[in-house]
Design an enzyme around this catalytic site. Sequence first.
Site, PDB file in Angstrom:
ATOM      1  N   GLU A 105       4.358  -3.562  12.347  1.00 59.59           N
ATOM      2  CA  GLU A 105       3.371  -2.491  12.182  1.00 59.59           C
ATOM      3  C   GLU A 105       2.152  -3.126  11.545  1.00 59.59           C
ATOM      4  OE1 GLU A 105       3.229   0.327  13.485  1.00 59.59           O
ATOM      5  OE2 GLU A 105       5.281   0.339  14.220  1.00 59.59           O
TER       6      GLU A 105
ATOM      7  N   ASN B 230       0.805  -1.233   0.000  1.00 61.10           N
ATOM      8  CA  ASN B 230       0.000   0.000   0.000  1.00 61.10           C
ATOM      9  C   ASN B 230       0.835   1.279   0.000  1.00 61.10           C
ATOM     10  OD1 ASN B 230       0.775  -0.415   2.689  1.00 61.10           O
ATOM     11  ND2 ASN B 230      -0.996   0.686   3.477  1.00 61.10           N
TER      12      ASN B 230
ATOM     13  N   GLU C 182       8.715   3.125  14.466  1.00 59.85           N
ATOM     14  CA  GLU C 182       9.558   3.331  13.291  1.00 59.85           C
ATOM     15  C   GLU C 182       9.860   4.816  13.148  1.00 59.85           C
ATOM     16  OE1 GLU C 182       6.740   1.101  10.460  1.00 59.85           O
ATOM     17  OE2 GLU C 182       8.747   0.361  10.012  1.00 59.85           O
TER      18      GLU C 182
ATOM     19  N   CYS D 240      -3.055   1.833   6.694  1.00 58.35           N
ATOM     20  CA  CYS D 240      -3.355   1.301   8.028  1.00 58.35           C
ATOM     21  C   CYS D 240      -3.759   2.444   8.951  1.00 58.35           C
ATOM     22  CB  CYS D 240      -2.187   0.510   8.580  1.00 58.35           C
ATOM     23  SG  CYS D 240      -0.704   1.458   8.714  1.00 58.35           S
TER      24      CYS D 240
HETATM   25  C1  UN1 Z   1       0.601   7.322   6.364  1.00 55.36           C
HETATM   26  O1  UN1 Z   1      -0.414   7.399   7.048  1.00 55.36           O
HETATM   27  O2  UN1 Z   1       0.903   8.188   5.546  1.00 55.36           O
HETATM   28  O3  UN1 Z   1       0.832   0.746   6.030  1.00 55.36           O
HETATM   29  C2  UN1 Z   1       1.534   6.199   6.524  1.00 55.36           C
HETATM   30  C3  UN1 Z   1       0.401   1.830   6.428  1.00 55.36           C
HETATM   31  C4  UN1 Z   1       1.168   2.553   7.504  1.00 55.36           C
HETATM   32  C5  UN1 Z   1       1.789   3.800   7.010  1.00 55.36           C
HETATM   33  C6  UN1 Z   1       0.850   4.945   6.961  1.00 55.36           C
HETATM   34  N1  UN1 Z   1       2.196   1.675   8.027  1.00 55.36           N
HETATM   35  O4  UN1 Z   1      -0.602   2.295   5.954  1.00 55.36           O
END
Ligand code: UN1
Length: 499
Positions: free
Chosen positions: A263, A165, A477, A297
């Site tokens: 994560e 993503n 992170e 996420c």
């Molecule tokens: C964001 O909100 O710009 O996989 C980053 C994901 C998260 C990163 C989001 N680890 O969507």
Amino acid sequence: MAAPAHTMPAATGQAQTYGNYIGGEWRPAASGETFEDRSPANTDDLVGRFASSAKEDVEAAVAAAAEAADGWRRTSAVARANILHKAAEILASRQEQVGRELTREEGKTLKEGIGETGRAVQILRYFAGEAQQPSGEHYPSMNPLTLLYTVREPLGVVGVITPWNFPIAIPAWKIAPALAFGNTVVFKPASLTPLCAVRLVEALAEAGLPPGVLNLVTGSAGAVGDPLVRDPRIAGVTFTGSNAVGADLRKIAAETGAKLQLELGGKNPAIVLADADLDHALAHVVSGAMMSTGQKCTATSRAIVDRSIAAAFTERLVEKVKALKVGDPLQAETQIGPVISEDSAERIAGEVDAARQSGANLLAGGDRPSENGHGRGHFVAPTLFGDVDPASKLGQEELFGPVLGVIPVDGMDEALAVANTVRFGLSASLFTRDLGKALTFAREIQAGVVHVNSETPGAEPHVPFGGMKGSSSYSREQGKAARDFFTQTKTVYIDPPPA
Ligand code: UN1
């Protein structure tokens, strides 16, 4: 350093074939097998063919990384920083092209694809700077003559497993700190977005990374990810993805002893109080829920709205959601591209149907349009539910798609209680003008990333990022937090020899 020796197309117009990058060389999988990468907006568009790797390719990559580990660990931090800086410049010079490729293979809009590539550049620059920050502390000792200090040392060989993503930003934010702090890397990108991974590795390789320091192995989770994380030479694993895979990784790491960073999912709330600037809240709730087709996420999936404004706010949400322009993500006017795969689209449509069957109030979307005219894209309409029961599946579980539920509540206390009922705790927003409520929210919300008057997604590279509860493994992170994961502490006592 040389330009990558990818196999060139047999004839113009055909897709290119890309290899693994192991020990400083681009090479096919040992089996010679490849897999196809097709655009989620139009499956007739073949983006490329990639090495369909297996255990022996992983073993070769880990061996190369292990062999390079001592040399890289002993390379000065300044030299490591210079390579990261140069990679940033190389990637910056290709931002348009790589952003367009990102859009073709992942499906987010061109603006988002180019923007995300710029974000990867910024991350490389930030960690080039971090490499040169102090790496330890000096302490007084019980013995006044003792020189007592700590120093941060790399873990060794690190396995980096990334999702589709954010196919270039997330690899950058794992690989840049891993390298900056002196680790060598075996990188397994999501098999749905391998081209972005190749482009990041090319930039780093061309910037002068020594052979073996960064290795790329493409292929499936079972054939590549599994042997990678089970390899006893892997000292650390960093993973962004699903809670189910995260749970498996915890078991494997418990056996191998590898340091683990996870994560995982989110079910992120945006609370809208009656005193909020409603135009502003509306724009941020819609963008937080729907941009990147809801596949972050950090996406907003619950709008928790004060009952006194819920009906009016919901009415405006319906209008906004219905007005979103779904279509080919390469077209400038498109706001919402496809979801990543047919499996994803079917799963989301199935969950939406199930919610409907169980009595949820569908207000917009809920169908599978064929927005680019030929039905060869994985499109899901932006979808809105009203009066969602916070205890229902729709109120509790991550859908990872363009689906938002409104939950009306009576005031701030109930809003917070509802916001905190889920097993996740990644990001959360509050919209209000009330400073006291903002402070209460920041204190009481169970989330690793908290926003007041801005949307739930978003992560700046110089601050820690990660979730509470089921959203992560408590590690963070980016920012200074990245050093905590990618290094270990050595404590040194140096006494003078007896006089
Ligand atoms: C964001 O909100 O710009 O996989 C980053 C994901 C998260 C990163 C989001 N680890 O969507």
